[in-house]
Design an enzyme around this catalytic site. Structure first.
Site, PDB file in Angstrom:
ATOM      1  CD  GLU A   9      39.906  42.212  34.937  1.00  0.00           C
ATOM      2  OE1 GLU A   9      40.507  42.350  33.866  1.00  0.00           O
ATOM      3  OE2 GLU A   9      39.393  43.155  35.561  1.00  0.00           O
ATOM      4  CG  ASN A  66      39.313  40.224  42.063  1.00  0.00           C
ATOM      5  OD1 ASN A  66      38.357  40.248  42.844  1.00  0.00           O
ATOM      6  ND2 ASN A  66      39.828  41.317  41.522  1.00  0.00           N
ATOM      7  CG  HIS A  96      34.699  47.682  38.607  1.00  0.00           C
ATOM      8  ND1 HIS A  96      35.146  48.741  39.379  1.00  0.00           N
ATOM      9  CD2 HIS A  96      35.709  46.781  38.582  1.00  0.00           C
ATOM     10  CE1 HIS A  96      36.387  48.492  39.776  1.00  0.00           C
ATOM     11  NE2 HIS A  96      36.752  47.310  39.316  1.00  0.00           N
ATOM     12  CD  GLU A 151      39.106  45.293  41.270  1.00  0.00           C
ATOM     13  OE1 GLU A 151      38.784  45.950  40.253  1.00  0.00           O
ATOM     14  OE2 GLU A 151      39.976  44.417  41.270  1.00  0.00           O
ATOM     15  CG  ASP A 156      33.936  51.546  40.761  1.00  0.00           C
ATOM     16  OD1 ASP A 156      33.316  50.642  40.165  1.00  0.00           O
ATOM     17  OD2 ASP A 156      35.091  51.880  40.454  1.00  0.00           O
TER      18      ASP A 156
HETATM   19  C1  XIL Z   1      42.689  50.027  37.286  1.00  0.00           C
HETATM   20  C2  XIL Z   1      43.341  51.163  38.057  1.00  0.00           C
HETATM   21  O1  XIL Z   1      42.432  51.684  38.993  1.00  0.00           O
HETATM   22  C3  XIL Z   1      43.799  52.239  37.087  1.00  0.00           C
HETATM   23  O2  XIL Z   1      44.513  53.252  37.770  1.00  0.00           O
HETATM   24  C4  XIL Z   1      44.684  51.631  35.994  1.00  0.00           C
HETATM   25  O3  XIL Z   1      45.010  52.611  35.047  1.00  0.00           O
HETATM   26  C5  XIL Z   1      43.974  50.471  35.326  1.00  0.00           C
HETATM   27  O4  XIL Z   1      43.566  49.527  36.301  1.00  0.00           O
HETATM   28  N1  XIL Z   1      39.771  45.815  37.485  1.00  0.00           N
HETATM   29  C6  XIL Z   1      40.920  45.594  38.213  1.00  0.00           C
HETATM   30  C7  XIL Z   1      41.800  46.728  38.574  1.00  0.00           C
HETATM   31  O5  XIL Z   1      41.155  44.454  38.661  1.00  0.00           O
HETATM   32  O6  XIL Z   1      43.152  46.340  38.653  1.00  0.00           O
HETATM   33  C8  XIL Z   1      41.648  47.895  37.635  1.00  0.00           C
HETATM   34  O7  XIL Z   1      42.376  48.978  38.173  1.00  0.00           O
HETATM   35  C9  XIL Z   1      40.178  48.240  37.467  1.00  0.00           C
HETATM   36  C10 XIL Z   1      39.420  47.074  36.887  1.00  0.00           C
END
Ligand code: XIL
Length: 532
Positions: free
Chosen positions: A326, A371, A407, A436, A438
């Protein structure tokens, strides 16, 4: 006859062993039965009028959504054991329907470890009617757990945003907590297609995990081994987990995941070496004066030490590292101090190249990834990252992989937008991974909590199926190699607390009881229950 008798005895024993009542509360004795308020302003009073019997427990005087009655899960609960919790709830005044959440609070032997708050399930109740909340909960198989309480609350809202409707008075009654025998607890179905096999040939599929889930006593273990060929720690390899204090490296929890990956031949992604979040503040602080920021030189030397130690420790075990996470701005260019990056505020852009060089030196065989999120939905952000990676490659910085977090929501962005992002990065000659994935059931932060209705789950299933069809096409064309989901089942999703804490989501392929959702069946290309 013997065989029949044997079967009958077996069934009888299983039923008897299946549900052992540990405790109940019907409030008929006039006492709150061990229930306590979570906050300070709310009162717990036994009142006339119950779900059955003459009385129930009333909760009044709440001023925040999280206030409500709490009770120890059981006199002697055990990590890895399963409990069925049932509570009747009613409220008399306010809106026509309200959601109530059953949640668990977890505390640890290490008293300085923060408590975890876990929403188990959310149920809509009609005004003036009794509604039941039931959930079968397996306590994490974490031997360091010291406290497990269950409580009833309203879906979370920030204290200054909670209206009287969010903090309505309510009653609870006829609470029953039972121990569920291991043989009878909800387990992942073992007679359904294996996701990894269905996708094999084109795509490797994996999931985010926590260390307690790779314990065979944890129900997620069977989801992991059955369906996923790759894992990534959701939190256990973040800087705050691996180097909480300068020079004190704590690898124990993450090692459990590396051991699991080794034992089972599962690919392990490392997440993440450098990030503006979940990084202890000591990184950015002057050791001589904690009120002052660290110098650029000190920050970069800490970055080098962290990466050398961590990547060195997992050398040969982690196949791809998220080196930086990020770092691109949501506005333009790189994320700056205004958007929370102390890395940039102190070191400027240099920390990114430095991180990749340090990671390559520490493990020349690991693939190194950059990422980020919203690359699928924002063309501007996608193009900013594209330019960044192009520049890095031109400077000889060892970047091998672009990770698209993925996401997204069931409402957008389109499959085609997602495809365009994959294709754009593939032209850089890097590997592309979806890291990641979802699919939230919400369109944004302003949407109120809702239940995952059949319509919503069907829409989600269609979207998942279309996405995976696209992923497979891109994989066959050599533009994509790996898709990681950000969690194996809806009982463990960060979206329960993001962007709205306590607003329960349902973004994954398996539900809160670890059963295959319509989305799973859509991805494997079959109707529920049928082999594809
Ligand atoms: C999230 C975790 O899933 C949570 O448990 C934690 O509280 C916060 O981080 N992008 C990312 C991840 O790169 O590391 C994040 O993970 C979700 C968003």
């Amino acid at each position: 006859v013997n065989k029949a008798l044997g079967t009958i005895t077996f069934v009888l024993l299983t039923v008897l062993a299946g549900a052992t009542p540990l405790w109940t509360s019907d409030f008929e004795s006039g006492s709150p039965d061990g229930w306590k308020p979570r906050g300070t302003s709310e009162q717990l009073t036994v009142v006339l009028g119950g779900h059955t019997g003459a009385s129930s427990l009333a909760i009044t005087g709440r001023t925040t959504t999280w206030q409500g009655p709490t009770h120890a899960l059981a006199p002697s609960w055990k990590p890895g054991s399963t409990y069925r919790i049932a509570v009747w709830v009613r409220y008399a005044r306010g809106p026509q329907t309200r959601a109530f959440n059953l949640s668990a609070e977890l505390g640890y032997q290490d008293a300085s470890a923060p408590h975890q708050y876990k929403n188990l399930v959310s149920v809509a109740v009609n005004r003036g009617e009794w509604g039941q909340i039931v959930y079968t909960y397996t306590v994490p198989a974490d031997p360091t757990l010291a406290l497990v309480e269950v409580y009833v609350e309203s879906p979370y809202k920030a204290d200054n945003q909670a209206t009287p409707d969010d903090t309505v008075d309510f009653q609870i009654d006829d609470v029953a907590v039972e121990a569920v025998a291991e043989a009878l607890r909800p387990v992942p179905q073992q007679d359904i297609p294996r996701l990894r096999d269905v996708l094999a040939g084109s795509l490797l599929v994996g999931t985010a995990v926590s260390p307690d889930q790779v314990n065979p006593a944890d129900p997620h273990f069977r989801l992991l081994t059955r369906h996923f060929g790759a894992i990534v720690p959701g939190n256990a390899m973040k800087p705050e987990a691996l180097q909480p204090q300068e020079g004190r490296f704590t690898f124990g929890q993450a090692d459990l995941l590396a051991d699991y990956a080794d034992r089972t031949g599962t690919k392990l992604r490392g997440h993440t070496l450098v990030w503006h979040q979940q990084t202890p503040s000591w990184f950015f602080t002057d050791p001589k004066d904690p009120k002052r920021p660290a110098s650029k030189e000190l920050l970069l030397s800490r970055l080098n030490t962290h990466i050398a130690e961590v990547v060195g420790h997992y050398r040969g075990q982690v196949s791809t590292w998220d080196v930086v996470n990020e770092v691109v701005s949501d506005r333009s260019g790189l994320r700056t101090g205004d958007e929370g990056s102390l890395w940039y505020a102190i070191a400027g852009a240099d920390y990114i190249d430095a991180a990749f060089r340090a990671a390559r030196a520490a493990d020349p065989d690991a693939e190194l990834a950059i990422n980020d999120y919203n690359l699928e939905s924002s063309v501007a952000k996608r193009d900013a990252l594209y330019e960044l990676v192009k520049g890095m490659k031109a400077r000889g910085v060892p970047v091998d992989v672009v990770g698209l977090q993925g996401h997204i929501s069931i409402y957008g962005p389109s499959v085609d937008q997602f495809r365009q992002a994959i294709r754009k990065f593939a032209t850089l000659g890097v590997k592309v991974q979806v890291t990641e994935l979802d699919l939230s059931i919400y369109s944004g932060a302003s949407e109120p909590a809702k239940q995952p209705s059949a319509d919503i789950l069907a829409l989600q299933a269609r979207r998942y199926a279309e996405l995976f069809t696209m992923f497979r096409e891109e994989a066959r064309a050599g533009r994509l190699e790996l898709v990681m989901l950000w969690g194996s089942a809806d009982d463990d999703t960060w979206l329960d607390n993001f962007p709205v804490p306590g607003r329960l989501d349902a973004p994954l392929l398996f539900d809160r009881q670890l059963q295959a959702k319509p989305a799973f069946w859509a991805v494997v290309g079959a109707e529920a229950g049928k082999k594809p």
